[in-house]
Design a protein around this motif. Structure first.
Motif, short mmCIF file in Angstrom:
data_model
loop_
_atom_site.label_atom_id
_atom_site.label_comp_id
_atom_site.label_asym_id
_atom_site.label_seq_id
_atom_site.Cartn_x
_atom_site.Cartn_y
_atom_site.Cartn_z
N ARG A 1 -0.33 5.44 4.85
CA ARG A 1 -0.45 6.66 5.64
C ARG A 1 0.79 6.85 6.51
O ARG A 1 1.47 5.88 6.86
N PRO A 2 1.11 8.11 6.87
CA PRO A 2 2.29 8.35 7.72
C PRO A 2 2.18 7.59 9.04
O PRO A 2 1.10 7.47 9.62
N ASN A 3 3.30 7.04 9.47
CA ASN A 3 3.39 6.36 10.76
C ASN A 3 2.45 5.16 10.88
O ASN A 3 1.97 4.83 11.97
N ALA A 4 2.18 4.51 9.75
CA ALA A 4 1.30 3.34 9.76
C ALA A 4 1.78 2.35 8.70
O ALA A 4 2.42 2.74 7.71
N ASP A 5 1.48 1.09 8.90
CA ASP A 5 1.82 0.09 7.89
C ASP A 5 0.98 0.30 6.64
O ASP A 5 -0.16 0.79 6.70
N CYS A 6 1.54 -0.06 5.51
CA CYS A 6 0.80 0.02 4.25
C CYS A 6 -0.32 -1.02 4.23
O CYS A 6 -0.32 -1.99 4.99
N ALA A 7 -1.26 -0.82 3.33
CA ALA A 7 -2.36 -1.76 3.12
C ALA A 7 -2.82 -1.66 1.67
O ALA A 7 -2.61 -0.63 1.02
N LEU A 8 -3.44 -2.70 1.19
CA LEU A 8 -3.91 -2.71 -0.19
C LEU A 8 -5.25 -1.98 -0.30
O LEU A 8 -6.13 -2.16 0.54
N ALA A 9 -5.40 -1.17 -1.31
CA ALA A 9 -6.69 -0.53 -1.59
C ALA A 9 -7.41 -1.26 -2.71
O ALA A 9 -8.58 -1.61 -2.59
N SER A 10 -6.70 -1.54 -3.83
CA SER A 10 -7.37 -2.14 -4.98
C SER A 10 -6.34 -2.72 -5.94
O SER A 10 -5.15 -2.41 -5.87
N ILE A 11 -6.83 -3.54 -6.86
CA ILE A 11 -6.04 -4.08 -7.94
C ILE A 11 -6.63 -3.56 -9.25
O ILE A 11 -7.83 -3.69 -9.48
N SER A 12 -5.81 -2.97 -10.10
CA SER A 12 -6.29 -2.45 -11.37
C SER A 12 -6.35 -3.56 -12.41
O SER A 12 -5.56 -4.51 -12.39
N GLN A 13 -7.29 -3.45 -13.32
CA GLN A 13 -7.37 -4.37 -14.46
C GLN A 13 -6.40 -3.96 -15.56
O GLN A 13 -6.19 -4.71 -16.51
#
Length: 234
Positions: A218-230
């Motif tokens: 998101r803008p002005n925020a650190d990245c984060a993991l949502a998911s890992i694809s198979q």
């Protein structure tokens, strides 16, 4: 112990793959996760006024580590608590994906329990629960029984991350509908690299690695993991 057993202890149903953008369903890039977007609003990181993201990854606030090395000793020294590497502070989805891949592909069963490994990796997940697919992360870690056997053999691994890129299908979909990205700010990122494995008695091996991640930036925020694809997308 063969590394082909790594990550095969669990499976995740298709509906829990990547938390995707609706437009990506048409190209099947983040298949099966569109339903998550229908779950409601975001609990945190509210949208702020900002330019529409471009297809290229945002500039990093800090560079992410792309190479992970094994601990020098199989046991922690006094005052040293073994742990999974912490997430980097960056707003670049590709840098974040590289850092996560390095953490995922590097492990040391001599120092960490299976639960510690899983819990450490789950700290990389977004705090927005409707997008955080913890099961997809846990599925990448050997189950407790296999982990115990690997530990008996003193197995550990280090990783080298070669590169990370936004898959062509993702870039095409966003180019056709740039506004779709601003719903959840989730980027598909494919990472490639290699994993070097070693175990008691001088055993060792190496394998190429690749995976596609859903990374929320998101803008002005650190990245984060949502998911890992198979599925790995080119």
């Amino acid at each position: 112990m063969s590394d082909s057993q790594y990550g095969q202890g669990r499976s995740v149903v298709g509906r829990r793959l990547l938390i995707g953008l609706g437009v990506l369903l048409a190209v099947a890039l983040l298949a099966g996760l569109g339903a998550r977007l229908a779950g409601g609003g975001h609990a945190s990181h509210p949208d702020t006024a900002s330019p529409t993201p471009t297809i290229g990854a945002p500039s990093p606030s800090r560079s992410a580590t792309a190479t992970a090395s094994a601990p020098a000793s199989p046991t922690a020294s006094d005052g040293d608590v073994p742990s999974v590497p912490s997430p980097p502070h960056t707003n670049s989805p590709t840098d974040y994906a590289k850092a996560f891949a390095a953490a995922l592909w590097s492990y040391d069963t001599r120092r960490l329990t299976q639960a510690q490994e899983v819990n450490g990796l789950r700290l990389w997940l977004t705090s927005e629960n409707q997008y955080a697919d913890g099961a997809s992360v846990e599925a990448q870690v050997p189950d407790p029984v296999l982990w115990s056997r690997m530990r008996d053999n003193g197995q550990f691994a280090t990783a080298t991350v070669a590169e990370a890129h936004l898959p062509s299908a993702f870039q095409t979909a966003i180019a056709q509908n740039p506004g779709a990205l601003t719903t959840a700010y989730i980027y598909a990122v494919t990472v490639t690299g290699s994993q070097q494995i070693a175990w008691n008695g001088g055993g060792k091996g190496a394998e190429d690695r690749a995976l596609t991640l859903a990374v929320q930036c998101r803008p002005n925020a650190d990245c984060a993991l949502a998911s890992i694809s198979q599925t790995v997308y080119p």
